[in-house]
Scaffold this motif. Structure first.
Motif, PDB file in Angstrom:
ATOM      1  N   THR A  82     -12.356 -14.686  -5.793  1.00  0.00           N
ATOM      2  CA  THR A  82     -11.350 -14.162  -4.868  1.00  0.00           C
ATOM      3  C   THR A  82     -11.711 -12.747  -4.422  1.00  0.00           C
ATOM      4  O   THR A  82     -11.646 -12.411  -3.241  1.00  0.00           O
ATOM      5  CB  THR A  82      -9.966 -14.206  -5.534  1.00  0.00           C
TER       6      THR A  82
ATOM      7  N   ARG B 105      -3.395  -9.903  -6.585  1.00  0.00           N
ATOM      8  CA  ARG B 105      -3.373 -10.944  -7.626  1.00  0.00           C
ATOM      9  C   ARG B 105      -2.501 -10.419  -8.757  1.00  0.00           C
ATOM     10  O   ARG B 105      -2.795  -9.361  -9.320  1.00  0.00           O
ATOM     11  CB  ARG B 105      -4.791 -11.230  -8.116  1.00  0.00           C
TER      12      ARG B 105
ATOM     13  N   PRO C 104     -12.912 -20.650 -12.257  1.00  0.00           N
ATOM     14  CA  PRO C 104     -13.933 -21.034 -13.232  1.00  0.00           C
ATOM     15  C   PRO C 104     -13.517 -22.245 -14.063  1.00  0.00           C
ATOM     16  O   PRO C 104     -12.334 -22.440 -14.342  1.00  0.00           O
ATOM     17  CB  PRO C 104     -14.051 -19.788 -14.128  1.00  0.00           C
TER      18      PRO C 104
ATOM     19  N   ARG D 225     -14.334 -20.370   0.069  1.00  0.00           N
ATOM     20  CA  ARG D 225     -13.346 -19.310  -0.163  1.00  0.00           C
ATOM     21  C   ARG D 225     -13.598 -18.152   0.808  1.00  0.00           C
ATOM     22  O   ARG D 225     -12.659 -17.547   1.319  1.00  0.00           O
ATOM     23  CB  ARG D 225     -13.432 -18.820  -1.622  1.00  0.00           C
TER      24      ARG D 225
HETATM   25  N1   CP Z   1     -10.821 -19.791  -7.933  1.00  0.00           N
HETATM   26  C1   CP Z   1     -10.592 -18.468  -8.107  1.00  0.00           C
HETATM   27  O1   CP Z   1      -9.594 -17.919  -7.639  1.00  0.00           O
HETATM   28  O2   CP Z   1     -11.564 -17.824  -8.806  1.00  0.00           O
HETATM   29  P1   CP Z   1     -11.489 -16.331  -9.353  1.00  0.00           P
HETATM   30  O3   CP Z   1     -10.403 -16.300 -10.397  1.00  0.00           O
HETATM   31  O4   CP Z   1     -12.849 -16.047  -9.913  1.00  0.00           O
HETATM   32  O5   CP Z   1     -11.141 -15.417  -8.220  1.00  0.00           O
END
Ligand code: CP
Ligand code: NVA
Length: 298
Positions: free
Chosen positions: A47, A95, A255, A281
């Motif tokens: 992300t 986030r 992951p 993404r």
């Molecule tokens: N899929 C995803 O959001 O991966 P990250 O947590 O690495 O950002």
């Protein structure tokens, strides 16, 4: 002001338009000379990297901050951070653990706010999931998705996204790990024909997409042992994949906990599209930001 806190903050038409922009190779540099402020309360690889690259590809400058520096609701309230970052960036991404934090950040913001994953939703992941399905099947019409595993943030946004574009969404979870009524209402409100399947095999039978995610999400590490036991029957292996349709693909937001929710044979196998999905993404982040700071504001 338009925000993306859950995928149904876009209408079906808008979602299709974002997917169209995501596939375009030469978008106007709508962030020329502008910032994109990205705040992370949890770890991230895809992300953070994909959002930073999307900001750069649109001509802007990403400013990424970890919560250790910012202290949402400990050093400064979420609403005030929304007010603050609106002065530096044409867009804000965050986030967070509790979903209310992103809602409150958006309430204080005068620029679009994007949820980069909360405990409830992961809408930017759902965009890449849909784009990967489109690439695999040419169109989304007639596609069926089987989600096997934990009814978590990724599953919810995927289900809501499927509803918006008319894709059938089947789900199978261990007892006690399914969607709550609020999430089910959200899925059905978006138009999802949610099929609560009786076991992983029933969910996957004839499905075009088999999707799973980690059995324990960020923040749930203390539940690892009990969850690993509860979810054992929901592992995606070659036997389960063999029940899917002939054209079926395997997706995972990553992951992955290899050997838990999916075997290496499936993750690395011929049906897996996990790496194109991860690359999408960046393309969908670019399409989304282009829409949010331009068309979405008109
Ligand atoms: N899929 C995803 O959001 O991966 P990250 O947590 O690495 O950002
Ligand atoms: N459900 C996972 C997704 C990680 C991208 C989590 O919230 O940790």
């Amino acid at each position: 002001m338009r925000h993306l806190l859950e995928i149904d903050d876009l209408t079906s038409d808008e979602l299709h338009r974002v997917l169209e922009l995501s596939a375009a190779v030469d978008l106007p540099r709508v962030l020329d000379g502008l910032g994109g402020v990205l705040l992370f309360e949890k770890p991230s690889a895809r992300t953070r990297a994909s959002m930073e690259m999307a900001v750069v590809q649109l001509g802007g400058h990403p400013v990424t901050l970890r919560n250790e520096e910012v202290g949402i609701d400990t050093r400064e309230g979420a609403e005030d951070l929304g007010r603050l970052f609106s002065g530096y960036g044409a867009v804000i991404g965050a986030r967070v653990f509790e979903h209310h934090k992103i809602e409150r950040l958006a309430a204080g913001s005068t620029v679009p706010v994007v949820n980069l994953l909360s405990d409830e939703a992961h809408p930017v992941q759902a965009l890449a999931d849909l784009m990967t399905m489109q690439q695999a099947f040419g169109a989304l019409e007639g596609v069926s998705v089987a989600y096997v595993g934990d009814a978590n943030n990724v599953a919810r946004s995927l289900g809501v996204a499927c509803g918006l574009v008319g894709v059938e969404f089947r789900v199978s979870t261990p007892p006690g790990y399914g969607f709550d009524e609020t999430s089910l209402d959200r899925l059905r409100g978006a138009g999802a024909e949610v099929v609560l399947a009786d076991g992983p095999e029933a969910a996957v039978d004839g499905a075009d997409v088999v999707y799973t995610d980690a059995w324990y999400s960020m923040g749930q590490e203390a539940e690892r042992i009990e969850r690993t036991e509860a979810f054992a029957r929901w592992q995606v292996d070659d036997t389960l994949m063999s029940r899917a349709s002939e054209r079926a693909i395997f997706l995972h937001c990553l992951p992955a906990h290899r050997g838990d929710e999916a075997t290496d044979d499936v993750l690395d196998g011929p049906r897996s599209r996990i790496w194109p999905q991860a690359r999408n993404r960046m393309h969908t982040a670019r399409g989304l930001l282009a829409w949010l700071v331009d068309e979405g504001l008109r």
